[in-house]
Each structure stands twice: as C-alpha cells, then as structure tokens.
Design a protein around this motif. Structure first.
Motif, PDB file in Angstrom:
ATOM      1  N   GLY A  76       0.819  -1.206   0.000  1.00 56.59           N
ATOM      2  CA  GLY A  76       0.000   0.000   0.000  1.00 56.59           C
ATOM      3  C   GLY A  76       0.850   1.251   0.000  1.00 56.59           C
ATOM      4  N   ASP A  77       0.659   2.084  -1.020  1.00 53.16           N
ATOM      5  CA  ASP A  77       1.411   3.327  -1.161  1.00 53.16           C
ATOM      6  C   ASP A  77       0.894   4.363  -0.168  1.00 53.16           C
ATOM      7  OD1 ASP A  77       2.785   5.554  -1.959  1.00 53.16           O
ATOM      8  OD2 ASP A  77       2.165   5.475  -4.055  1.00 53.16           O
ATOM      9  N   PRO A  78       1.766   4.884   0.725  1.00 55.89           N
ATOM     10  CA  PRO A  78       1.313   5.895   1.686  1.00 55.89           C
ATOM     11  C   PRO A  78       1.134   7.277   1.077  1.00 55.89           C
ATOM     12  CG  PRO A  78       3.656   5.499   1.963  1.00 55.89           C
ATOM     13  CD  PRO A  78       3.171   4.502   0.938  1.00 55.89           C
ATOM     14  N   SER A  79       1.541   7.455  -0.183  1.00 56.45           N
ATOM     15  CA  SER A  79       1.451   8.772  -0.827  1.00 56.45           C
ATOM     16  C   SER A  79       0.024   9.303  -0.799  1.00 56.45           C
ATOM     17  CB  SER A  79       1.926   8.681  -2.283  1.00 56.45           C
ATOM     18  OG  SER A  79       3.238   8.187  -2.353  1.00 56.45           O
ATOM     19  N   GLY A  80      -0.123  10.524  -0.300  1.00 59.18           N
ATOM     20  CA  GLY A  80      -1.429  11.166  -0.277  1.00 59.18           C
ATOM     21  C   GLY A  80      -2.381  10.632   0.769  1.00 59.18           C
ATOM     22  N   LYS A  81      -1.912   9.735   1.626  1.00 55.20           N
ATOM     23  CA  LYS A  81      -2.770   9.146   2.650  1.00 55.20           C
ATOM     24  C   LYS A  81      -2.409   9.706   4.023  1.00 55.20           C
ATOM     25  CE  LYS A  81      -4.704   6.428  -0.350  1.00 55.20           C
ATOM     26  NZ  LYS A  81      -6.097   6.633  -0.773  1.00 55.20           N
ATOM     27  N   LEU A 164      10.904   2.083  -0.612  1.00 56.14           N
ATOM     28  CA  LEU A 164      12.077   1.285  -0.935  1.00 56.14           C
ATOM     29  C   LEU A 164      11.774   0.272  -2.038  1.00 56.14           C
ATOM     30  CD1 LEU A 164      14.942   1.289   0.367  1.00 56.14           C
ATOM     31  CD2 LEU A 164      14.205  -0.681   1.722  1.00 56.14           C
ATOM     32  N   ILE A 165      10.578  -0.329  -1.950  1.00 52.91           N
ATOM     33  CA  ILE A 165      10.214  -1.370  -2.925  1.00 52.91           C
ATOM     34  C   ILE A 165       9.969  -0.757  -4.304  1.00 52.91           C
ATOM     35  CG2 ILE A 165       8.579  -3.218  -3.469  1.00 52.91           C
ATOM     36  CD1 ILE A 165       8.040  -3.433  -0.458  1.00 52.91           C
ATOM     37  N   GLN A 166       9.204   0.337  -4.358  1.00 57.15           N
ATOM     38  CA  GLN A 166       8.961   0.953  -5.667  1.00 57.15           C
ATOM     39  C   GLN A 166      10.266   1.485  -6.258  1.00 57.15           C
ATOM     40  OE1 GLN A 166       5.462   3.403  -6.252  1.00 57.15           O
ATOM     41  NE2 GLN A 166       6.550   4.686  -7.731  1.00 57.15           N
ATOM     42  N   GLY A 167      11.141   1.997  -5.391  1.00 57.04           N
ATOM     43  CA  GLY A 167      12.443   2.447  -5.872  1.00 57.04           C
ATOM     44  C   GLY A 167      13.232   1.312  -6.494  1.00 57.04           C
ATOM     45  N   TYR A 168      13.162   0.136  -5.876  1.00 57.16           N
ATOM     46  CA  TYR A 168      13.895  -1.013  -6.406  1.00 57.16           C
ATOM     47  C   TYR A 168      13.284  -1.486  -7.724  1.00 57.16           C
ATOM     48  CZ  TYR A 168      16.598  -5.317  -6.552  1.00 57.16           C
ATOM     49  OH  TYR A 168      17.459  -6.321  -6.939  1.00 57.16           O
ATOM     50  N   ASP A 169      11.977  -1.308  -7.886  1.00 56.01           N
ATOM     51  CA  ASP A 169      11.351  -1.618  -9.184  1.00 56.01           C
ATOM     52  C   ASP A 169      12.089  -0.904 -10.307  1.00 56.01           C
ATOM     53  OD1 ASP A 169       9.389  -3.146  -8.014  1.00 56.01           O
ATOM     54  OD2 ASP A 169       7.755  -1.732  -8.367  1.00 56.01           O
ATOM     55  N   PHE A 170      12.303   0.413 -10.120  1.00 58.03           N
ATOM     56  CA  PHE A 170      12.965   1.218 -11.149  1.00 58.03           C
ATOM     57  C   PHE A 170      14.401   0.726 -11.363  1.00 58.03           C
ATOM     58  CE2 PHE A 170      13.766   5.925 -12.556  1.00 58.03           C
ATOM     59  CZ  PHE A 170      14.015   5.495 -13.850  1.00 58.03           C
ATOM     60  N   GLN A 188       3.935  10.956  -6.883  1.00 59.16           N
ATOM     61  CA  GLN A 188       4.908   9.865  -6.969  1.00 59.16           C
ATOM     62  C   GLN A 188       6.354  10.347  -6.992  1.00 59.16           C
ATOM     63  OE1 GLN A 188       4.141   6.437  -6.843  1.00 59.16           O
ATOM     64  NE2 GLN A 188       2.253   7.422  -6.178  1.00 59.16           N
ATOM     65  N   TRP A 189       6.560  11.640  -6.844  1.00 60.71           N
ATOM     66  CA  TRP A 189       7.917  12.199  -6.917  1.00 60.71           C
ATOM     67  C   TRP A 189       8.875  11.513  -5.945  1.00 60.71           C
ATOM     68  CZ3 TRP A 189      10.617  15.123 -10.146  1.00 60.71           C
ATOM     69  CH2 TRP A 189      11.788  15.733  -9.704  1.00 60.71           C
ATOM     70  N   GLY A 190       8.448  11.340  -4.693  1.00 61.36           N
ATOM     71  CA  GLY A 190       9.305  10.720  -3.683  1.00 61.36           C
ATOM     72  C   GLY A 190       9.682   9.301  -4.031  1.00 61.36           C
ATOM     73  N   ASN A 191       8.731   8.533  -4.551  1.00 62.06           N
ATOM     74  CA  ASN A 191       9.009   7.150  -4.944  1.00 62.06           C
ATOM     75  C   ASN A 191       9.954   7.084  -6.144  1.00 62.06           C
ATOM     76  OD1 ASN A 191       7.293   6.008  -2.956  1.00 62.06           O
ATOM     77  ND2 ASN A 191       5.508   6.352  -4.248  1.00 62.06           N
ATOM     78  N   ILE A 192       9.733   7.981  -7.103  1.00 57.55           N
ATOM     79  CA  ILE A 192      10.554   7.992  -8.321  1.00 57.55           C
ATOM     80  C   ILE A 192      12.002   8.362  -8.003  1.00 57.55           C
ATOM     81  CG2 ILE A 192      10.933   9.211 -10.507  1.00 57.55           C
ATOM     82  CD1 ILE A 192       7.862   9.384 -10.792  1.00 57.55           C
TER      83      ILE A 192
END
Length: 416
Positions: A76-81, A164-170, A188-192
C-alpha cells in the motif's frame, strides 16, 4: 512538436529530475514505464490520463512498459494518505491485477506489461535487505514528504518500506530492461527519486535514469478527476455504465474543457481551438462537452455505445423514455437517485417525501397543483393518486420527474 514540447503544451509536466536526460531518452527512442496499483478490479477515468500518456510516448517512437503492483499492492502506497491503508488479501490483489492487465493492453497499447510480483517472488527478505535496503539510508527516507507527513500520526514499517520497494522496481527495470524513465503523478515524486538514487548507487553518477511527474488532473472543486458523487468512474462497463460516464463528462464545466481536451485526447492545438470557438457561440448547446464525451467514450467503449448514450440523453430531454428498450432503461435509471419502498401501494405525497423530492406534504401538494410532477411521462394532478406495481416500467421501477431536469426512481418491493 517534440514529445517534451507536446507534454508541456498540454499542461501535463509537473517536474523532471533531469531535463537533458529526458531529451536524450526522446532522441534515443528509449523506454519509459508507469506503474498501476491493483487496488481495484478496474482502472478508472483518472487512470485513463496515464494510459493516454503511454500511447503518447509510443506515438513519438519511444517504448512504453506498464508495471502492475502485484507486490507493492500488498503493501500500500502511503502517498497522499493520512492513515494506514486497509490491506487486501493477496488473492484479491492477484485477481485485480489480471483484470487491469486486460485494460492496460486495450487502452495503453504498451510494449510490455510486468507484474512486479515476478521481481520479488523468489527473493527472500534477507536478499531484499542486501540488494535494496543497503542502497538507501534511513535518514534519506525520513526526509521524504510521503513519510515525513505521516510521522506525527504514525506509519507502520510496512508502509514505510513501500518507497524502498517501488524504488527497487525502477532499479531492476533499469538494469534488466534498459528502462531509463519512470513517469507518474505528482504524488509519486518521492518514490521515483528513490529509484533514481538506487540506480546512482548501483551504476554511478553517469547514468541515464530520469523521472517525470505529471500534474494530477482535478475538477473545478479541487477533487480528483474521475470521481463522481457516487464514486469512481470506472473503465469497466459493468461497474460504470457508459451513460454514467457520459453524464459525468457532459456535466464538466466550460472552464475545464480546454484542459480536458489537452489531457485526455490526441486533438491538435488547432482542432481544440476550433471546437472551443464553436462551443462558445452557444454554450447552452454544450458542444464541447458532447465532443469530449464522444472522443473518450468512443475510445473506451466504442462509437455504438456513444450513440446509445445520445439516445438515452435525448429520451430524458424529450420525456420519451418509453422509446428505450429494457437494457437502455436500466442504464438510464442507474444514474438516477433511487429509493426503495416496501409497500403494495403508496400515496403520491408520501412517495414524494420518501424519494426526497420534497420535505413535506404541503410542498408536495404545491408541486402537484403546479403540474410539476410526472410519473412515467404521465402528469399527476391528483393528490390522492396511489403508486403501485402497475406503475412500474420494468423490474419494479417507477420513474418520477420534477420539473424539467430533476429525475428520481422509486422501487416498489417485488416481494410484496
């Protein structure tokens, strides 16, 4: 225009981590990706902007990959939550992923779709800590707005690890698929940027990784585009009938039209200006809104569905619902406020109050005296009129109209 110029003209660009790297990506016809969260079994109209963007990338000769968050969706993405997400069952996420994969293939027309569960399914927790965790400092994560904003109210280690996980995706896509650009909404700036930092740690400063964020499309009231009073406008016709989507688009305010044409269509600058010029000659005809609905519904559901929407809209406007078949009536009624009554019959005044058409019997009497109440195209002039199942058009629906534009549905219980 170049791809970058086109995206800027359309008002899509929010931020770019490194503009020169993005220009290099365009010139080299590189590969970019966008992620999709399988939190539901259908994408919605807000996601349609992202799908259109993938097609824009391809139209300029670049390659596009879509990532479905089969793994990240379990976190679950905490962005915006402002609070913890409710975690879904792994089976539900898997089924959702399969459903939206079909929609991405149809509407995004990407070169490849990858479920990020494939990246992690054979990776142990210790493998992940050694491969990804070692690349990012905790202090770095604590400075991220998506995490910092949650520190006061609290954030679980589960959601803390999402970045960390979305970062590793990239990082994985960069090293395994030669993907150099990640795109996403401004949230999504922080994740990217975490992904770009991982890539820097892995291959050095001389890398081609770049992030691009898009402005989140909002309605005039500031809420996210693609959401109505009754909820999200889904691309799945079973969840949101075509006519509901038509109503949503038809009711967009005039001042939003230019932006919506730029974000949601492939129309050129001249084509948009021509439509708006024609629209402004008589805004009451809603030429712009109709064209927007025609383009979007035609693309998502087909031109025949748009023609059906026009037929239903005409039946409402001309009070000729009796000209619609059962399927068209059910779709028309799905957009109207509905009230159930568990009685064999109900007095018209009581029905008006039950359906929240008026607040009192005295107000109901005035409406009837003014001949402002119509049931199934029949004007009601008798305050003693009783509504029964015999009044139902189909499947116990009774259609009530107040004035020229207000529509209501009364459902007489079929079991009585």
């Amino acid at each position: 225009m170049t791809l970058l110029e086109d995206l800027r003209w359309r008002g899509l660009i929010n931020n770019i981590t490194n503009e020169q790297k993005f220009i290099n990506f365009i010139n080299q016809k590189g590969t970019a990706y966008i992620g999709f969260d399988p939190s539901a079994d259908s994408l919605h109209l807000g996601n349609y902007i992202t799908l259109i963007t993938l097609r824009r990338i391809k139209a300029y000769g670049c390659h596009a990959i879509a990532i479905i968050g089969g793994a990240t969706g379990q976190i679950g993405d905490p962005s915006g939550k402002t609070s913890e997400r409710i975690m879904q069952e792994a089976k539900t996420i898997s089924l959702n992923a399969l459903a939206i994969e079909k929609q991405i293939k149809k509407y995004g027309q990407v070169d490849e779709i990858i479920n990020n569960l494939e990246i992690y399914k054979d990776m142990s927790f210790f493998d992940f800590l050694r491969s990804a965790g070692k690349l990012i400092n905790v202090n770095y994560l604590l400075e991220k707005d998506i995490i910092k904003s949650r520190l006061e109210t609290g954030i679980s280690y589960t959601e803390f690890s999402y970045n960390l996980i979305q970062g590793y995706d990239f990082a994985w896509l960069y090293t395994h698929k030669n993907v150099t650009v990640q795109m996403g909404g401004s949230d999504q700036w922080g994740n990217i940027t975490t992904g770009i930092e991982m890539i820097r740690k892995l291959v050095g400063d001389n890398n081609n990784a770049c992030g691009v964020t898009f402005n989140l499309l909002t309605k005039s009231d500031g809420t996210k585009f693609g959401k109505s009073e009754s909820g999200a406008i889904y691309l799945d016709q079973k969840k949101t009938p075509s006519f509901s989507m038509y109503q949503f688009l038809f009711n967009q305010p005039d001042e939003q039209l230019e932006m919506l044409f730029k974000h949601l269509t492939f129309l050129t600058k001249d084509e948009i200006e021509d439509i708006l010029k024609l629209h402004r000659q008589d805004c009451t005809k809603r030429i712009g809104q109709k064209k927007l609905a025609e383009l979007i519904i035609g693309d998502i559901h087909g031109n025949d569905e748009y023609a059906k929407c026009l037929k239903i809209a005409s039946a409402f406007f001309n009070s000729t619902l009796d000209k619609l078949n059962e399927q068209e009536l059910l779709e028309a009624f799905s957009t109207i406020q509905s009230t159930n009554v568990n009685v064999k019959e109900i007095n018209i005044l009581e029905a008006l109050i039950a359906a929240k058409i008026c607040d009192s019997k005295s107000e109901g009497r005035k409406l009837i005296e003014q001949k402002a109440i119509i049931i199934n195209n029949k004007p009601i002039d008798n305050i003693d009129y009783k509504i029964t199942k015999k009044d139902a058009i189909i499947q116990n629906f009774v259609y009530i109209k107040k004035g020229k534009k207000n529509y209501y549905i009364l459902q007489i219980d079929v079991n009585i």
